[in-house]
Motif scaffolding. Structure first.
Motif, mmCIF file in Angstrom:
data_model
loop_
_atom_site.group_PDB
_atom_site.id
_atom_site.type_symbol
_atom_site.label_atom_id
_atom_site.label_comp_id
_atom_site.label_asym_id
_atom_site.label_seq_id
_atom_site.Cartn_x
_atom_site.Cartn_y
_atom_site.Cartn_z
ATOM 1 N N ARG A 217 0.825 -1.207 0.000
ATOM 2 C CA ARG A 217 0.000 0.000 0.000
ATOM 3 C C ARG A 217 0.862 1.261 0.000
ATOM 4 O O ARG A 217 0.407 2.310 -0.437
ATOM 5 C CB ARG A 217 -0.925 -0.004 1.216
ATOM 6 C CG ARG A 217 -2.018 -1.069 1.149
ATOM 7 C CD ARG A 217 -2.998 -0.913 2.289
ATOM 8 N NE ARG A 217 -3.759 0.326 2.158
ATOM 9 C CZ ARG A 217 -4.402 0.905 3.170
ATOM 10 N NH1 ARG A 217 -4.348 0.369 4.371
ATOM 11 N NH2 ARG A 217 -5.086 2.013 2.980
ATOM 12 N N VAL A 218 2.109 1.158 0.490
ATOM 13 C CA VAL A 218 2.938 2.364 0.514
ATOM 14 C C VAL A 218 3.314 2.797 -0.899
ATOM 15 O O VAL A 218 3.449 3.990 -1.162
ATOM 16 C CB VAL A 218 4.195 2.165 1.385
ATOM 17 C CG1 VAL A 218 5.309 1.412 0.654
ATOM 18 C CG2 VAL A 218 4.725 3.523 1.861
ATOM 19 N N ARG A 219 3.471 1.853 -1.798
ATOM 20 C CA ARG A 219 3.742 2.229 -3.193
ATOM 21 C C ARG A 219 2.586 3.063 -3.745
ATOM 22 O O ARG A 219 2.791 4.111 -4.373
ATOM 23 C CB ARG A 219 3.944 0.984 -4.049
ATOM 24 C CG ARG A 219 4.050 1.317 -5.537
ATOM 25 C CD ARG A 219 4.167 0.081 -6.387
ATOM 26 N NE ARG A 219 3.333 0.211 -7.577
ATOM 27 C CZ ARG A 219 3.380 -0.622 -8.620
ATOM 28 N NH1 ARG A 219 4.202 -1.639 -8.610
ATOM 29 N NH2 ARG A 219 2.591 -0.453 -9.636
ATOM 30 N N ALA A 220 1.353 2.598 -3.508
ATOM 31 C CA ALA A 220 0.183 3.335 -3.988
ATOM 32 C C ALA A 220 0.107 4.707 -3.322
ATOM 33 O O ALA A 220 -0.223 5.705 -3.970
ATOM 34 C CB ALA A 220 -1.089 2.536 -3.700
ATOM 35 N N ARG B 64 10.786 -1.865 -1.006
ATOM 36 C CA ARG B 64 10.354 -3.261 -1.064
ATOM 37 C C ARG B 64 10.488 -3.815 -2.484
ATOM 38 O O ARG B 64 10.012 -3.190 -3.442
ATOM 39 C CB ARG B 64 8.909 -3.390 -0.593
ATOM 40 C CG ARG B 64 8.654 -2.827 0.813
ATOM 41 C CD ARG B 64 9.484 -3.557 1.866
ATOM 42 N NE ARG B 64 9.342 -2.995 3.192
ATOM 43 C CZ ARG B 64 8.489 -3.447 4.119
ATOM 44 N NH1 ARG B 64 7.706 -4.473 3.847
ATOM 45 N NH2 ARG B 64 8.445 -2.878 5.316
ATOM 46 N N PRO B 65 11.115 -4.982 -2.632
ATOM 47 C CA PRO B 65 11.279 -5.565 -3.972
ATOM 48 C C PRO B 65 9.954 -5.772 -4.695
ATOM 49 O O PRO B 65 9.887 -5.643 -5.922
ATOM 50 C CB PRO B 65 11.959 -6.910 -3.686
ATOM 51 C CG PRO B 65 12.641 -6.714 -2.369
ATOM 52 C CD PRO B 65 11.762 -5.791 -1.589
ATOM 53 N N GLU B 66 8.894 -6.085 -3.958
ATOM 54 C CA GLU B 66 7.614 -6.344 -4.603
ATOM 55 C C GLU B 66 7.002 -5.088 -5.216
ATOM 56 O O GLU B 66 6.039 -5.174 -5.988
ATOM 57 C CB GLU B 66 6.624 -6.962 -3.607
ATOM 58 C CG GLU B 66 6.374 -6.142 -2.369
ATOM 59 C CD GLU B 66 7.285 -6.513 -1.201
ATOM 60 O OE1 GLU B 66 6.802 -6.525 -0.060
ATOM 61 O OE2 GLU B 66 8.474 -6.795 -1.460
ATOM 62 N N ASP B 67 7.552 -3.919 -4.876
ATOM 63 C CA ASP B 67 7.026 -2.666 -5.423
ATOM 64 C C ASP B 67 7.770 -2.214 -6.667
ATOM 65 O O ASP B 67 7.481 -1.150 -7.220
ATOM 66 C CB ASP B 67 7.082 -1.553 -4.366
ATOM 67 C CG ASP B 67 6.029 -1.741 -3.297
ATOM 68 O OD1 ASP B 67 5.052 -2.461 -3.549
ATOM 69 O OD2 ASP B 67 6.182 -1.173 -2.201
ATOM 70 N N GLY C 47 11.180 1.735 -8.960
ATOM 71 C CA GLY C 47 10.831 1.333 -7.608
ATOM 72 C C GLY C 47 10.523 2.512 -6.707
ATOM 73 O O GLY C 47 10.465 3.667 -7.140
ATOM 74 N N ASN C 48 10.347 2.213 -5.420
ATOM 75 C CA ASN C 48 9.994 3.254 -4.457
ATOM 76 C C ASN C 48 11.114 4.252 -4.232
ATOM 77 O O ASN C 48 10.857 5.366 -3.758
ATOM 78 C CB ASN C 48 9.590 2.613 -3.130
ATOM 79 C CG ASN C 48 8.214 1.976 -3.202
ATOM 80 O OD1 ASN C 48 7.426 2.261 -4.097
ATOM 81 N ND2 ASN C 48 7.921 1.085 -2.255
ATOM 82 N N ARG D 196 11.129 11.694 -6.289
ATOM 83 C CA ARG D 196 10.213 12.610 -6.967
ATOM 84 C C ARG D 196 9.424 13.440 -5.958
ATOM 85 O O ARG D 196 9.217 14.640 -6.152
ATOM 86 C CB ARG D 196 9.278 11.815 -7.883
ATOM 87 C CG ARG D 196 9.978 11.376 -9.169
ATOM 88 C CD ARG D 196 9.280 10.266 -9.896
ATOM 89 N NE ARG D 196 7.886 10.537 -10.181
ATOM 90 C CZ ARG D 196 7.200 9.944 -11.177
ATOM 91 N NH1 ARG D 196 7.835 9.094 -11.978
ATOM 92 N NH2 ARG D 196 5.945 10.205 -11.369
ATOM 93 N N ILE D 197 9.012 12.809 -4.875
ATOM 94 C CA ILE D 197 8.277 13.542 -3.836
ATOM 95 C C ILE D 197 9.171 14.590 -3.194
ATOM 96 O O ILE D 197 8.774 15.751 -3.003
ATOM 97 C CB ILE D 197 7.739 12.555 -2.784
ATOM 98 C CG1 ILE D 197 6.617 11.708 -3.390
ATOM 99 C CG2 ILE D 197 7.234 13.305 -1.546
ATOM 100 C CD1 ILE D 197 6.250 10.496 -2.562
#
Length: 293
Positions: A31-34, A68-71, A80-81, A87-88
């Motif tokens: 959820r952190v990726r989103a 996280r690798p899954e992101d 990735g994150n 960017r943020i």
């Protein structure tokens, strides 16, 4: 918006980010990726200018725990994150003037614990000046900080790397390869070599180093809807710091260790495969068919 309501409190905001990183979505990503993707829609106006330092501080504190690798997407244009975090931060810092940017960055870097995130942000700032493999510098008015301020941040980042090395936690940092290359740029290769020789004196350290250099990507044909995951670990990537032939026998013995994690087994297997390709006089970076894991 409920999460953004915590933005003025760096600790609370950081804790919420970790909470989101530990929650999976149906597609397997976190959820952190989103949240990071959506946050970009709010950085220009909705985020209060007073909250900018606390958000950046939170990312510099727990950013490594969000990698996280899954992101990491495996499409051709995926990322990735780590890039989402950059960017943020870039968008938020653009709202501050030059001296305010430096003040915020120095404060959060001094207190931050996310060494990989800190190194990455400083490296990207350096790329704006044409450093670290950038093809050319950005126009001066598009650089977030001056060349002099960049030197100050590089010194702070180097202190963070050295501190993590002294506390024996550098081996666990994500994207370790990236940290070592920047460490070499900032302090010289001999310092990195000395640390690395000590780190690989035991098998656990050697495995961690190989895992830290493992690269994950994807390949697909025109008929593929989703790309296949591939891994790369070219022994040549380690050559600035150690001679691959000095560790290959140890690595081959480690391949028989059943207690390794799956990703560690992949790193060892890939190192051996690409070492043998090099020994055959071939270049593993040239187009050829890699077996998808």
């Amino acid at each position: 918006k409920a999460t953004l309501a915590l933005a003025s409190d760096a600790k609370a905001f950081a804790a919420k980010l970790i909470e989101l990183a530990n929650q999976k979505r149906p597609d397997g990503t976190t959820r952190v990726r989103a949240f990071l993707e959506r946050l970009e829609d709010y950085t220009e106006k909705e985020v209060s200018s007073k909250s900018i330092p606390s958000i950046v501080k939170a990312l510099f504190d727990v950013g490594d725990q969000l990698l996280r690798p899954e992101d990491e997407r495996h499409e051709i244009f995926g990322f990735g994150n780590d890039l989402r975090i950059w960017r943020i931060i870039r968008q938020l810092l653009c709202r501050l003037d030059g001296l305010a940017r430096l003040k915020v960055l120095k404060e959060v870097m001094s207190e931050g614990q996310a060494v990989s995130t800190i190194v990455h942000i400083v490296a990207v700032l350096g790329m704006q000046h044409g450093k670290y493999g950038a093809k050319e510098p950005d126009p001066e008015d598009q650089r977030l900080i001056s060349a002099q301020h960049l030197k100050e941040l590089e010194k702070l980042a180097l202190e963070k790397v050295r501190n993590a090395a002294e506390r024996n936690c550098l081996l666990q940092a994500p994207h370790l390869w990236r940290i070592l290359y920047r460490w070499q740029d900032w302090a010289g290769v001999e310092e990195v070599k000395q640390w690395l020789q000590k780190a690989i004196s035991n098998d656990e350290g050697l495995v961690n180093i190989l895992e830290g250099f493992l690269q994950k990507g994807s390949t697909r044909s025109l008929s593929d809807v989703v790309g296949s995951v591939i891994y790369r670990l070219d022994p040549q990537w380690l050559e600035p710091f150690l001679e691959p032939s000095q560790i290959i026998d140890r690595v081959r013995r480690l391949a028989e260790n059943s207690r390794l994690t799956e990703i560690q087994k992949i790193a060892i297997r890939q190192f051996i495969r690409e070492y043998e390709v090099r020994q055959q006089g071939k270049n593993p970076n040239e187009p050829w068919t890699w077996e998808a894991e």
